[in-house]
Design an enzyme around this catalytic site. Structure first.
Site, PDB file in Angstrom:
ATOM      1  N   LYS A  49      39.779  33.886  11.768  1.00 40.78           N
ATOM      2  CA  LYS A  49      40.176  33.214  13.012  1.00 40.78           C
ATOM      3  C   LYS A  49      39.777  31.747  12.946  1.00 40.78           C
ATOM      4  O   LYS A  49      38.602  31.417  12.781  1.00 40.78           O
ATOM      5  CB  LYS A  49      39.508  33.897  14.225  1.00 40.78           C
ATOM      6  CG  LYS A  49      39.745  33.159  15.558  1.00 40.78           C
ATOM      7  CD  LYS A  49      39.099  33.861  16.755  1.00 40.78           C
ATOM      8  CE  LYS A  49      39.201  33.025  18.025  1.00 40.78           C
ATOM      9  NZ  LYS A  49      38.547  33.644  19.192  1.00 40.78           N
ATOM     10  N   ASP A  86      38.041  26.304  21.522  1.00 43.78           N
ATOM     11  CA  ASP A  86      38.554  27.268  22.503  1.00 43.78           C
ATOM     12  C   ASP A  86      38.100  26.886  23.907  1.00 43.78           C
ATOM     13  O   ASP A  86      36.990  27.194  24.320  1.00 43.78           O
ATOM     14  CB  ASP A  86      38.053  28.680  22.138  1.00 43.78           C
ATOM     15  CG  ASP A  86      38.590  29.739  23.094  1.00 43.78           C
ATOM     16  OD1 ASP A  86      39.507  29.417  23.884  1.00 43.78           O
ATOM     17  OD2 ASP A  86      38.093  30.889  23.037  1.00 43.78           O
ATOM     18  N   LYS A 143      37.687  28.200  30.517  1.00 42.58           N
ATOM     19  CA  LYS A 143      36.302  28.683  30.513  1.00 42.58           C
ATOM     20  C   LYS A 143      35.454  27.831  31.456  1.00 42.58           C
ATOM     21  O   LYS A 143      35.837  26.713  31.804  1.00 42.58           O
ATOM     22  CB  LYS A 143      35.710  28.555  29.098  1.00 42.58           C
ATOM     23  CG  LYS A 143      36.244  29.547  28.096  1.00 42.58           C
ATOM     24  CD  LYS A 143      35.555  29.369  26.757  1.00 42.58           C
ATOM     25  CE  LYS A 143      36.107  30.331  25.721  1.00 42.58           C
ATOM     26  NZ  LYS A 143      35.787  31.734  25.980  1.00 42.58           N
ATOM     27  N   ASP A 159      34.423  28.472  17.190  1.00 43.93           N
ATOM     28  CA  ASP A 159      35.404  29.554  17.260  1.00 43.93           C
ATOM     29  C   ASP A 159      36.273  29.628  15.990  1.00 43.93           C
ATOM     30  O   ASP A 159      37.220  30.398  15.927  1.00 43.93           O
ATOM     31  CB  ASP A 159      36.270  29.398  18.513  1.00 43.93           C
ATOM     32  CG  ASP A 159      36.711  30.735  19.086  1.00 43.93           C
ATOM     33  OD1 ASP A 159      36.139  31.771  18.693  1.00 43.93           O
ATOM     34  OD2 ASP A 159      37.643  30.746  19.913  1.00 43.93           O
ATOM     35  N   ASP A 195      42.646  32.982  27.505  1.00 40.08           N
ATOM     36  CA  ASP A 195      41.366  32.884  26.781  1.00 40.08           C
ATOM     37  C   ASP A 195      41.215  34.015  25.754  1.00 40.08           C
ATOM     38  O   ASP A 195      40.323  33.975  24.916  1.00 40.08           O
ATOM     39  CB  ASP A 195      40.205  32.914  27.787  1.00 40.08           C
ATOM     40  CG  ASP A 195      38.899  32.414  27.182  1.00 40.08           C
ATOM     41  OD1 ASP A 195      38.951  31.843  26.067  1.00 40.08           O
ATOM     42  OD2 ASP A 195      37.847  32.595  27.823  1.00 40.08           O
ATOM     43  N   GLU A 232      42.785  34.459  23.113  1.00 43.76           N
ATOM     44  CA  GLU A 232      43.732  33.821  22.190  1.00 43.76           C
ATOM     45  C   GLU A 232      43.533  34.229  20.740  1.00 43.76           C
ATOM     46  O   GLU A 232      44.466  34.149  19.946  1.00 43.76           O
ATOM     47  CB  GLU A 232      43.640  32.291  22.324  1.00 43.76           C
ATOM     48  CG  GLU A 232      42.545  31.615  21.483  1.00 43.76           C
ATOM     49  CD  GLU A 232      41.131  32.022  21.847  1.00 43.76           C
ATOM     50  OE1 GLU A 232      40.934  32.534  22.970  1.00 43.76           O
ATOM     51  OE2 GLU A 232      40.220  31.856  21.008  1.00 43.76           O
ATOM     52  N   ARG A 280      43.129  37.117  19.312  1.00 42.24           N
ATOM     53  CA  ARG A 280      43.990  38.239  18.923  1.00 42.24           C
ATOM     54  C   ARG A 280      45.446  37.805  18.817  1.00 42.24           C
ATOM     55  O   ARG A 280      46.225  38.396  18.090  1.00 42.24           O
ATOM     56  CB  ARG A 280      43.809  39.393  19.927  1.00 42.24           C
ATOM     57  CG  ARG A 280      44.154  39.040  21.342  1.00 42.24           C
ATOM     58  CD  ARG A 280      43.560  40.005  22.368  1.00 42.24           C
ATOM     59  NE  ARG A 280      42.166  39.706  22.693  1.00 42.24           N
ATOM     60  CZ  ARG A 280      41.428  40.390  23.551  1.00 42.24           C
ATOM     61  NH1 ARG A 280      41.928  41.447  24.155  1.00 42.24           N
ATOM     62  NH2 ARG A 280      40.184  40.047  23.803  1.00 42.24           N
TER      63      ARG A 280
HETATM   64  N1  BES Z   1      36.124  32.818  21.335  1.00 38.05           N
HETATM   65  C1  BES Z   1      35.986  33.700  22.426  1.00 38.05           C
HETATM   66  C2  BES Z   1      34.937  34.777  22.196  1.00 38.05           C
HETATM   67  C3  BES Z   1      33.514  34.316  22.277  1.00 38.05           C
HETATM   68  C4  BES Z   1      32.913  34.084  23.506  1.00 38.05           C
HETATM   69  C5  BES Z   1      32.759  34.198  21.144  1.00 38.05           C
HETATM   70  C6  BES Z   1      31.592  33.703  23.557  1.00 38.05           C
HETATM   71  C7  BES Z   1      31.447  33.825  21.200  1.00 38.05           C
HETATM   72  C8  BES Z   1      30.866  33.576  22.407  1.00 38.05           C
HETATM   73  C9  BES Z   1      37.310  34.416  22.707  1.00 38.05           C
HETATM   74  O1  BES Z   1      38.440  33.686  22.441  1.00 38.05           O
HETATM   75  C10 BES Z   1      37.325  34.722  24.174  1.00 38.05           C
HETATM   76  O2  BES Z   1      37.351  33.827  24.940  1.00 38.05           O
HETATM   77  N2  BES Z   1      37.290  36.006  24.502  1.00 38.05           N
HETATM   78  C11 BES Z   1      37.236  36.429  25.845  1.00 38.05           C
HETATM   79  C12 BES Z   1      38.142  37.613  25.993  1.00 38.05           C
HETATM   80  C13 BES Z   1      38.438  37.978  27.417  1.00 38.05           C
HETATM   81  C14 BES Z   1      39.288  36.909  28.071  1.00 38.05           C
HETATM   82  C15 BES Z   1      39.150  39.315  27.451  1.00 38.05           C
HETATM   83  C16 BES Z   1      35.794  36.786  26.179  1.00 38.05           C
HETATM   84  O3  BES Z   1      35.085  37.287  25.308  1.00 38.05           O
HETATM   85  O4  BES Z   1      35.378  36.500  27.289  1.00 38.05           O
HETATM   86 ZN    ZN Z   2      38.273  32.237  21.038  1.00 41.35          ZN
HETATM   87 MN    MN Z   3      39.042  32.506  24.100  1.00 42.78          MN
END
Ligand code: BES
Ligand code: ZN
Ligand code: MN
Length: 495
Positions: free
Chosen positions: A261, A266, A273, A284, A343, A345, A347
């Site tokens: 990835k 992000d 966020k 990220d 968010d 993204e 996947r």
């Molecule tokens: N890059 C983030 C995941 C992440 C968050 C990694 C905090 C490390 C620390 C990912 O893109 C994301 O934002 N995931 C969301 C998914 C949700 C919207 C279903 C998450 O984990 O909050």
């Molecule tokens: Zn992310």
């Molecule tokens: Mn995200």
């Protein structure tokens, strides 16, 4: 930092002209049995054990300043505990910590037992980790490229000839982890998708065994990667799809595909966020960095293997062009996706890379991603989450992680976890209702690993490593860990 391997006894190590000498004692050591085998350290160890100034426990050290008959300013004796890989790592970390703040340009590390040389990758990683310096955007430190004060390391083994393979693995690991850290640590304005593509290109240029092709927005549109492209829409930085090839094996051998990835920043997109700690979302792209680092290691070691690296790289930004919650996009394999949360993204870029991977008829595909905060909540920073549709692959990855001390833990993929991904307006939604967020994300990805459509036969054995909890450290020690380069390299080399 140059590292060389030599055959050295403890006595010979004393005459090495270094600033510091680290002595890894044999694991079997008690006050009565301290023998001439550790000469000339036998009497000092014996006395220190008796007077409780030293204990034979991994992580315990005894520092001696200007020891008589020793060419180094300081000698640090390190207990090897019971001699396990973890004990050796703890010993080395403690030894390096004892040298912190001292001016050490030349270091000699001497192993006391033949069996310890199998842990050379762990020993060398500990040295590299303790001395790593980030330089790219530090005005003061940019003169010396590596930034390390430590310039020369000599490793003494009981039998250097026998330790050669482990040493070469260690050299490759250190080079790979340094490379992964450098790119993961860079701020997003110094690690755009374009710059990441250029980094991959220059890696290939410097090492002829690595081939690299970088695709841009037009190529990605032509491939029908509507899901990947939908994430990049909000950004002024053009996306890149990086394809790396290392073909050291027979032409007829099916390759292993690593997908990283590469979200270079992000923000969450329109599903923005919160502001607190958002700077950390420059990390990220740690999955991408781990793929780059693994290729850097392969270039060093040149094993007889075929490995393909795929890195979808993009920013995730809000703007007038950005994808909106509720938008439906079409992935490369034809599945339509309702983007309920922009968010989620990661996947959306990985699914198109999984579809692209099919053209290589791979022996296995492993994707590595800072995918969900939920995985960090579930497993913390000790183990990465491992999801796999293939027991043998899962097992091999878990075991490689144990050997490399780069740990993972298997997580479930029951179909019930996928039920929440149903959408009224598309084939699938990109998020499920709260609960089991790391698993529902993996279930989303799994749909793109099938030969035809979202169900049915697997196109290839697949594993997904969610490294959100382990890829970087926060707080005072903020920085990339280079995980899981150690696990991936160990796994690939065991093939
Ligand atoms: N890059 C983030 C995941 C992440 C968050 C990694 C905090 C490390 C620390 C990912 O893109 C994301 O934002 N995931 C969301 C998914 C949700 C919207 C279903 C998450 O984990 O909050
Ligand atoms: Zn992310
Ligand atoms: Mn995200």
């Amino acid at each position: 930092m140059k590292i060389q391997l030599k055959t050295l006894s403890f006595a010979q190590a004393c005459t090495e002209k270094s600033d510091a000498l680290l002595i890894l004692l044999p694991s079997k050591l008690d006050a009565k049995a301290v023998s001439k085998t550790i000469w000339p350290w036998d009497s000092v160890v014996q006395q220190a054990l008796v007077s409780n100034d030293f204990e034979n426990k991994a992580g315990k050290t005894l520092s001696i300043y200007m020891p008589a008959g020793v060419s180094s300013r300081v000698a640090v004796l390190m207990s090897a505990g019971k001699g396990s890989a973890k004990d050796v790592r703890d010993a080395m970390n403690a030894g390096m910590a004892a040298l912190k703040g001292r001016s050490v340009k030349k270091l000699t590390v001497c192993l006391g037992e033949d069996s310890q040389s199998q842990y050379l990758p762990i020993v060398m990683q500990a040295i590299a980790d303790a001395t790593y310096v980030y330089t790219v955007t530090k005005g003061s430190a940019t003169k010396d490229k590596s930034g390390r004060a430590l310039a020369q390391v000599t490793i003494g083994a009981v039998d250097a000839a026998k330790a050669k393979t482990a040493f070469a693995h260690g050299q490759a690991l250190v080079a790979g982890q340094d490379f992964a850290k450098e790119w993961a640590n860079r701020p997003a304005n110094f690690a755009t998708p374009t710059l990441l593509g250029e980094a991959a290109k220059s890696l290939a240029k410097a090492h002829s065994v690595v081939l690299c092709e970088v695709l841009g927005p037009k190529d990605v549109d032509k491939l029908g990667m509507g899901s990947f492209a939908s994430v990049a829409r909000g950004s002024n930085e053009p996306l890149r799809f990086i394809v790396l090839k290392y073909m050291g094996g027979a032409k007829t051998t099916a390759p292993t595909v690593l997908i990283g990835k590469g979200v270079t920043f992000d923000t969450g997109g329109i599903s923005l966020k919160g502001g607190a700690g958002m700077d950390e979302m420059k990390f990220d792209m740690c999955g991408a960095a781990s793929v780059l680092g693994t290729f850097r290691a392969l270039a060093e070691l040149k094993p007889k293997l075929n490995v393909i690296g795929l890195i979808p790289a993009t920013e995730n930004m809000p703007s007038g062009h950005a994808t909106k919650p509720g938008d439906v996009v079409t992935a490369m394999d034809g599945q339509t996706i309702e983007v309920l949360n922009t968010d989620a993204e990661g996947r959306l870029i990985l699914n198109d890379a999984l579809s692209y991977a099919k053209r290589f008829k791979p022996a296995a595909v492993v994707d590595i991603a800072t995918l969900t905060g939920a995985c960090g909540v579930a497993l913390g920073s000790v183990r990465a989450g491992l999801f796999s549709t293939d027991d043998a692959l899962a097992d091999a990855l878990l075991k490689a992680g144990e050997r490399a001390l780069d740990l993972a833990w298997r997580m479930p993929l029951d179909d019930e976890y996928g039920e929440g991904l149903k959408s009224n307006f598309a084939d699938v939604a990109n998020i499920a209702p709260p609960g089991g967020g790391a698993v529902t994300a993996a279930k989303f990805l799994e749909r793109f690993t099938k030969a035809k459509g979202a169900s049915g036969e697997a196109a290839f054995p697949w594993a997904h490593l969610d490294i959100a909890g382990v890829a970087w450290k926060g707080g005072k020690e903020k920085g990339a860990t280079a995980r899981p380069v150690g696990l991936l390299l160990e796994w690939l080399l065991a093939k």
